[in-house]
Design a protein around this motif. Structure first.
Motif, PDB file in Angstrom:
ATOM      1  N   LEU A   1      -9.324  -7.212  12.410  1.00 15.87           N
ATOM      2  CA  LEU A   1      -9.164  -7.894  11.125  1.00 15.87           C
ATOM      3  C   LEU A   1      -9.403  -9.411  11.214  1.00 15.87           C
ATOM      4  O   LEU A   1     -10.079  -9.974  10.342  1.00 15.87           O
TER       5      LEU A   1
ATOM      6  N   ILE B   1      -8.682  -2.064  13.971  1.00 12.03           N
ATOM      7  CA  ILE B   1      -9.690  -2.827  13.219  1.00 12.03           C
ATOM      8  C   ILE B   1      -9.526  -4.306  13.581  1.00 12.03           C
ATOM      9  O   ILE B   1      -8.414  -4.838  13.537  1.00 12.03           O
TER      10      ILE B   1
ATOM     11  N   CYS C   1      -2.638  -2.535  13.929  1.00  9.22           N
ATOM     12  CA  CYS C   1      -3.512  -1.555  13.273  1.00  9.22           C
ATOM     13  C   CYS C   1      -3.721  -0.307  14.140  1.00  9.22           C
ATOM     14  O   CYS C   1      -4.180  -0.401  15.273  1.00  9.22           O
ATOM     15  N   PRO C   2      -3.402   0.867  13.605  1.00 12.86           N
ATOM     16  CA  PRO C   2      -3.515   2.090  14.401  1.00 12.86           C
ATOM     17  C   PRO C   2      -4.958   2.504  14.701  1.00 12.86           C
ATOM     18  O   PRO C   2      -5.180   3.366  15.534  1.00 12.86           O
ATOM     19  N   VAL C   3      -5.919   1.903  14.003  1.00 14.44           N
ATOM     20  CA  VAL C   3      -7.323   2.208  14.324  1.00 14.44           C
ATOM     21  C   VAL C   3      -8.029   0.976  14.882  1.00 14.44           C
ATOM     22  O   VAL C   3      -9.258   0.934  14.948  1.00 14.44           O
TER      23      VAL C   3
ATOM     24  N   ILE D   1       0.826  -1.212   0.000  1.00 15.39           N
ATOM     25  CA  ILE D   1       0.000   0.000   0.000  1.00 15.39           C
ATOM     26  C   ILE D   1       0.860   1.262   0.000  1.00 15.39           C
ATOM     27  O   ILE D   1       0.550   2.231  -0.682  1.00 15.39           O
TER      28      ILE D   1
ATOM     29  N   CYS E   1     -10.077   2.006   7.868  1.00 13.76           N
ATOM     30  CA  CYS E   1      -8.662   1.874   7.462  1.00 13.76           C
ATOM     31  C   CYS E   1      -8.077   3.193   6.961  1.00 13.76           C
ATOM     32  O   CYS E   1      -8.691   3.881   6.151  1.00 13.76           O
ATOM     33  N   ILE E   2      -6.869   3.516   7.446  1.00 16.23           N
ATOM     34  CA  ILE E   2      -6.196   4.730   6.970  1.00 16.23           C
ATOM     35  C   ILE E   2      -5.024   4.379   6.031  1.00 16.23           C
ATOM     36  O   ILE E   2      -4.168   5.211   5.764  1.00 16.23           O
ATOM     37  N   ARG E   3      -5.018   3.138   5.561  1.00 17.16           N
ATOM     38  CA  ARG E   3      -4.047   2.682   4.547  1.00 17.16           C
ATOM     39  C   ARG E   3      -2.588   2.960   4.955  1.00 17.16           C
ATOM     40  O   ARG E   3      -1.828   3.562   4.199  1.00 17.16           O
ATOM     41  N   CYS E   4      -2.245   2.500   6.158  1.00 19.09           N
ATOM     42  CA  CYS E   4      -0.873   2.720   6.617  1.00 19.09           C
ATOM     43  C   CYS E   4       0.051   1.573   6.200  1.00 19.09           C
ATOM     44  O   CYS E   4       1.260   1.726   6.149  1.00 19.09           O
ATOM     45  N   GLY E   5      -0.524   0.401   5.964  1.00 13.19           N
ATOM     46  CA  GLY E   5       0.285  -0.750   5.527  1.00 13.19           C
ATOM     47  C   GLY E   5       0.889  -1.561   6.663  1.00 13.19           C
ATOM     48  O   GLY E   5       1.555  -2.565   6.406  1.00 13.19           O
ATOM     49  N   ALA E   6       0.656  -1.175   7.925  1.00 10.89           N
ATOM     50  CA  ALA E   6       1.291  -1.893   9.041  1.00 10.89           C
ATOM     51  C   ALA E   6       0.837  -3.346   9.121  1.00 10.89           C
ATOM     52  O   ALA E   6       1.624  -4.238   9.453  1.00 10.89           O
ATOM     53  N   CYS E   7      -0.432  -3.598   8.811  1.00 13.41           N
ATOM     54  CA  CYS E   7      -0.929  -4.981   8.923  1.00 13.41           C
ATOM     55  C   CYS E   7      -0.271  -5.888   7.874  1.00 13.41           C
ATOM     56  O   CYS E   7      -0.142  -7.090   8.082  1.00 13.41           O
TER      57      CYS E   7
ATOM     58  N   ILE F   1      -5.787  -6.419   5.327  1.00 14.81           N
ATOM     59  CA  ILE F   1      -6.869  -5.495   4.967  1.00 14.81           C
ATOM     60  C   ILE F   1      -7.332  -5.770   3.522  1.00 14.81           C
ATOM     61  O   ILE F   1      -8.530  -5.692   3.218  1.00 14.81           O
TER      62      ILE F   1
HETATM   63  S1  SF4 Z   1      -3.001  -1.642   9.799  1.00 11.01           S
HETATM   64 FE1  SF4 Z   1      -5.152  -0.960   9.921  1.00 11.01          FE
HETATM   65  S2  SF4 Z   1      -5.128   1.118   9.088  1.00 11.01           S
HETATM   66 FE2  SF4 Z   1      -3.188   0.196   8.490  1.00 11.01          FE
HETATM   67  S3  SF4 Z   1      -3.587  -0.684   6.419  1.00 11.01           S
HETATM   68 FE3  SF4 Z   1      -3.981  -2.329   7.897  1.00 11.01          FE
HETATM   69  S4  SF4 Z   1      -6.176  -2.181   8.356  1.00 11.01           S
HETATM   70 FE4  SF4 Z   1      -5.578  -0.263   7.379  1.00 11.01          FE
END
Ligand code: SF4
Length: 489
Positions: free
Chosen positions: A393, A391, A387-389, A151, A327-333, A356
């Motif tokens: 998953l 979620i 995940c910073p929010v 991402i 999701c804020i599309r950070c890519g951490a997951c 995600i």
């Molecule tokens: S870690 Fe959370 S916020 Fe970041 S891409 Fe994955 S689902 Fe989205």
């Protein structure tokens, strides 16, 4: 059979057998994980920030219609145009018509997953408008005519040597040895593109409803140039990107860079309110070197906000799946996922990879098309922790698996007789504690018997063939988990 024609298993096997890809993935994900860990450790209130971000997202998504209307109204007040796009084709149509009406023949683009999702570049090219990706990673992917594999790091799967060879072949330049040489080539090529393009297309990290501000974070400066040099800026934004207030950014701008790249802050954060204003000096400089732009008066600058649905309202209508819109599309997951770490992004087959992606791709594309993705998970929960929010998953993946099976899809099933028998045996035993304990003893004994040097290898047990083809299973030591747990207590 080419990559696109293979199913998830075929693409995964190809990825696992690609030694260069394995090295590139390991090095990149290890680096991101350790950088993120350090960055998060420096914020003692991290969990409170996560909880607050989740609350903001939950509230916004539950009141999305209100905040989107507010955002649209504010953008119009700033002199911008707002277009509501139901589908990806609508977005393409709008951008193409706009380009034609303004005589634009080339467009500079900055990394936008929303436009990747709808394959906007293909639509532009087919209409005779030349799109040029200006984020270095996206530029590499565009030259290679591939899909991004992460991402936020689209070319994560490529090594420096592969990129140098690609540049030499496509750009007819010498073979670069150092990263600095590669970036210098890209910078030199892209500078001319910025100056001649009549339109810049970006996404947005956030869109603030109360002020009509589009917020973009980046490290390269290409977004600044794409939004400030061409006369027209079009921001293609998924409807879930809206946040209610400017002060909410103080939460998200702390979480996003730390989770994504392990930075406290990205090098550039742009806050854009409507069309660009005229800046003396810069304006004259740009106009003197630009072919397509000429001398622009302030009234010629345009800003267009394209609010894209493309399946998001369908997700919104599903109370269980709605959470994926946080999701804020950070890519951490992606980085922490043991599946992503081994197969990379392109094996997922859709634009959003990792945990995600395994949730949103089937929801956006349809269970029939991408229903195998929720099964590409060990459900270990590392994605939720990262995940910073916050979620959930693993829960969403499980719920999607149930949906896929209810829809009668032939996925998530054992692939051979031995595996099927083993799974049936497991399903029967797991419901009967005594049988489960006895079966556990038997399996541990057998595993020790076939193990060599403390490892169970693929040739050892046919039922574990697929599971141990690319890694060894450690031979069990000591008693079962429950026995050890009892002893400990
Ligand atoms: S870690 Fe959370 S916020 Fe970041 S891409 Fe994955 S689902 Fe989205």
């Amino acid at each position: 059979m080419n990559h696109a024609e293979q199913d998830l298993a075929g693409r995964s096997h190809a990825a696992l057998e690609d030694a260069v890809l394995q090295t590139a993935l390991k090095s990149a994900t290890d680096t991101f994980i350790s950088r993120r860990r350090e960055a998060v450790a420096g914020v003692p209130e991290w969990q409170a920030l996560r909880a607050r971000a989740r609350r903001v997202k939950e509230h916004t998504i539950n009141n999305l219609d209100y905040y989107l209307e507010q955002l649209a109204e504010k953008v119009r007040e700033h002199g911008g145009h707002v277009y509501w796009a139901t589908t990806g084709e609508d977005v393409g149509h709008y951008c193409i018509e706009l380009a034609r009406a303004r005589g634009v023949t080339s467009v500079v683009k900055s990394k936008s997953m929303a436009t990747e999702e709808i394959e906007l570049n293909h639509a532009l090219e087919a209409a005779g408008v030349r799109p040029i990706e200006t984020d270095l990673g996206e530029y590499i992917i565009q030259l290679a005519r591939e899909k991004p594999s992460h991402i936020i790091v689209p070319a994560i799967h490529k090594t420096r040597e592969q990129i140098a060879e690609l540049f030499a072949e496509k750009l007819k330049c010498g073979l670069a040895r150092e990263v600095a040489e590669i970036t210098a080539v890209a910078r030199e090529r892209l500078r001319g593109e910025f100056l001649s393009a009549g339109m810049g297309i970006t996404g947005a990290n956030f869109a603030v409803a109360e002020t009509g501000t589009i917020v973009l974070v980046e490290n390269e400066g290409n977004i600044r140039l794409s939004t400030q040099v061409p006369r027209i800026h079009v921001a293609v934004v998924g409807i879930e990107k809206v946040v209610p207030r400017f002060e909410d950014l103080s939460v998200f701008l702390r979480l996003l860079p730390r989770s994504g790249t392990g930075q406290k802050q990205t090098a550039y954060v742009s806050f854009l309110n409507g069309p660009r204003r005229r800046t003396r000096g810069v304006e004259a400089d740009v106009a003197s070197r630009s072919s397509e732009q000429g001398q622009a008066s302030e009234s010629e600058f345009e800003f267009h906000l394209v609010l894209m649905d493309n399946g998001r309202t369908r997700i919104l209508a599903d109370e269980r799946m709605r959470e994926s819109l946080y999701c804020i599309r950070c890519g951490a997951c992606l980085n922490v996922c043991p599946v992503y770490q081994k197969i990379g992004g392109q094996a997922y087959g859709w634009i959003y990879p990792g945990p995600i992606g395994a949730v949103v791709s089937p929801l956006l594309q349809g269970l029939k098309q991408a229903g195998e993705l929720p099964f590409a998970s060990s459900l270990c929960g590392a994605c939720r922790d990262a995940c910073p929010v916050d979620i959930n998953l693993p829960d969403l993946l499980l719920a999607l698996r149930a949906k896929v099976k209810e829809a009668g899809a032939d996925v998530g099933v054992a692939r051979n007789f031995a595996e099927r028998t083993a799974m049936r045996g497991y399903a029967a035993a797991v419901k009967r504690p005594k049988l489960f304990a006895a079966a556990g003893r038997l399996v541990r004994g057998l595993a020790r018997l076939v193990s060599k040097d403390g490892k169970v290898r693929s040739a050892g047990v046919p039922a574990l063939g697929e599971w141990t083809k690319y890694r060894d299973l450690p031979a069990p030591r000591g008693g079962s988990f429950r026995e050890r747990w009892k002893k400990k207590r």
